[in-house]
Design a protein around this motif. Structure first.
Motif, PDB file in Angstrom:
ATOM      1  N   VAL A   5       0.838  -1.199   0.000  1.00 59.13           N
ATOM      2  CA  VAL A   5       0.000   0.000   0.000  1.00 59.13           C
ATOM      3  C   VAL A   5       0.871   1.246   0.000  1.00 59.13           C
ATOM      4  O   VAL A   5       1.866   1.320   0.741  1.00 59.13           O
ATOM      5  CB  VAL A   5      -0.934   0.042   1.235  1.00 59.13           C
ATOM      6  CG1 VAL A   5      -1.833   1.287   1.185  1.00 59.13           C
ATOM      7  CG2 VAL A   5      -1.780  -1.218   1.330  1.00 59.13           C
ATOM      8  N   ARG A 103      -2.208  -1.304  -3.656  1.00 62.77           N
ATOM      9  CA  ARG A 103      -3.326  -0.485  -3.188  1.00 62.77           C
ATOM     10  C   ARG A 103      -2.825   0.932  -2.930  1.00 62.77           C
ATOM     11  O   ARG A 103      -1.643   1.159  -2.637  1.00 62.77           O
ATOM     12  CB  ARG A 103      -3.937  -1.038  -1.892  1.00 62.77           C
ATOM     13  CG  ARG A 103      -4.507  -2.447  -2.013  1.00 62.77           C
ATOM     14  CD  ARG A 103      -5.783  -2.471  -2.835  1.00 62.77           C
ATOM     15  NE  ARG A 103      -6.389  -3.801  -2.813  1.00 62.77           N
ATOM     16  CZ  ARG A 103      -6.125  -4.768  -3.698  1.00 62.77           C
ATOM     17  NH1 ARG A 103      -5.232  -4.552  -4.667  1.00 62.77           N
ATOM     18  NH2 ARG A 103      -6.731  -5.935  -3.609  1.00 62.77           N
ATOM     19  N   GLU A 255     -13.586   2.536  -0.068  1.00 59.20           N
ATOM     20  CA  GLU A 255     -12.986   2.430  -1.391  1.00 59.20           C
ATOM     21  C   GLU A 255     -13.643   3.450  -2.313  1.00 59.20           C
ATOM     22  O   GLU A 255     -14.862   3.642  -2.284  1.00 59.20           O
ATOM     23  CB  GLU A 255     -13.147   1.021  -1.950  1.00 59.20           C
ATOM     24  CG  GLU A 255     -12.295   0.743  -3.181  1.00 59.20           C
ATOM     25  CD  GLU A 255     -12.193  -0.743  -3.488  1.00 59.20           C
ATOM     26  OE1 GLU A 255     -11.248  -1.136  -4.185  1.00 59.20           O
ATOM     27  OE2 GLU A 255     -13.057  -1.522  -3.011  1.00 59.20           O
ATOM     28  N   GLY A 260      -9.254  -0.569  -5.765  1.00 60.42           N
ATOM     29  CA  GLY A 260      -7.902  -0.551  -5.233  1.00 60.42           C
ATOM     30  C   GLY A 260      -7.453   0.786  -4.704  1.00 60.42           C
ATOM     31  O   GLY A 260      -6.367   0.897  -4.131  1.00 60.42           O
ATOM     32  N   ALA A 288      -8.327  -1.583   3.545  1.00 63.58           N
ATOM     33  CA  ALA A 288      -7.341  -1.799   2.488  1.00 63.58           C
ATOM     34  C   ALA A 288      -6.597  -3.111   2.713  1.00 63.58           C
ATOM     35  O   ALA A 288      -6.324  -3.863   1.764  1.00 63.58           O
ATOM     36  CB  ALA A 288      -6.357  -0.631   2.436  1.00 63.58           C
TER      37      ALA A 288
END
Length: 295
Positions: A5, A103, A255, A260, A288
């Motif tokens: 991430v 992400r 989200e 993503g 996430a």
């Protein structure tokens, strides 16, 4: 390297999101330009365990605690470009580097646009505020002003008498209707029709068009907010119109409209408060992380 991430924005929401991911032993890159929304405030209030501390102290402590996790990297730069190809998101930074992740969390906040009145911006965060819960108690039951920039000033004006005697400066922004006027009267709110021409003095003096001066303990305003992160348009993220500005559209798992890509904090919640930002960040970081497992 492909990070699990990337978090864009290292203020309260972003660090809180990154903390959840770090504790899940995921690789995290935080990209932060160092422009917290509350950098103008001397103290922060209403956040458990940190009440009355400076925003700098809270942010510095949070960053130190986050960077104690070995899977976290911090980059002091601005995120200037984004591209998503299949399951990989690429972020270019202002120092000429590009980073990839599975992400992306946008926690880049908003920019406040204050009414254009001389002396107002210089007192922002110190004598001029937007959140009664953050700063109302500190006016010490002194005289409070609400400077109207839209009909939403009614909301502040009806709340603030709990913290002190309140005057609503209409400033030509709107005129309360009969029902609103009755509610203001019931709450003991005074109405001031004259135009505000300047803010000055050590004790926060509001000068009106006639030359009359009203001294206050604190003044509350309703700033317009702007999403200034260029990544939002580049990724084609959907936004919604709020009462004071746009914010990112997110679902229950935080989200955005692009798979993503997640968002948290002031950019995704129409409320500016450290405690709310931290809670939203924690929720988003967890979401996430789970998205990396369950899809």
């Amino acid at each position: 390297m492909i990070y699990d991430v990337i978090v864009v924005g290292g203020s309260y929401a972003g660090v809180s999101a990154a903390m959840q991911l770090a504790r899940a032993r995921r690789s995290v890159l935080v990209i932060d330009a160092g422009q917290r929304r509350n950098r103008f405030a001397a103290t922060s209030h209403g956040f458990l365990g940190q009440d009355g501390n400076s925003p700098d102290a809270i942010a510095d402590q949070a960053r130190r605690q986050l960077l104690a996790y070995p899977s976290v990297t911090w980059r002091g730069a601005s995120a200037v470009a984004a591209e998503k190809q299949a399951d990989v998101i690429s972020i270019a930074t202002s120092d000429g580097l590009t980073f990839n992740a599975r992400r992306l969390i946008l926690a880049s906040g908003v920019t406040d646009e204050l009414p254009d009145i001389p002396g107002l911006a210089e007192r922002w965060g110190r004598q001029v505020f937007h959140c009664p819960y953050c700063h109302g108690y500190e006016v010490g039951k002194g005289n409070i002003g609400v400077l109207a920039s839209s009909p939403l000033a009614i909301h502040q004006a009806l709340m603030l008498p709990d913290w002190g005697p309140t005057t609503l400066f209409l400033n030509g922004a709107f005129q309360p209707d009969a029902e609103q006027s009755e509610k203001l009267a019931q709450r003991g709110v005074s109405l001031e029709q004259e135009q505000v021409v300047s803010i000055g003095g050590e004790r926060l003096e509001v000068t009106l068009a006639s030359g009359r001066v009203i001294t206050l303990a604190g003044l509350f305003v309703q700033p317009r907010t702007h999403l200034n992160n260029p990544l939002i348009k580049q990724l084609g993220l959907a936004v919604e119109s709020g009462p004071l500005g746009n914010f990112l559209t997110v679902d229950q798992m935080r989200e955005t409209s692009v798979a993503g890509v997640f968002a948290c904090g002031d950019a995704a919640v129409a409320a500016g408060n450290v405690a709310i930002a931290v809670g939203d960040g924690a929720r988003t970081g967890g979401a996430a992380h789970q998205s990396l497992i369950f899809r």
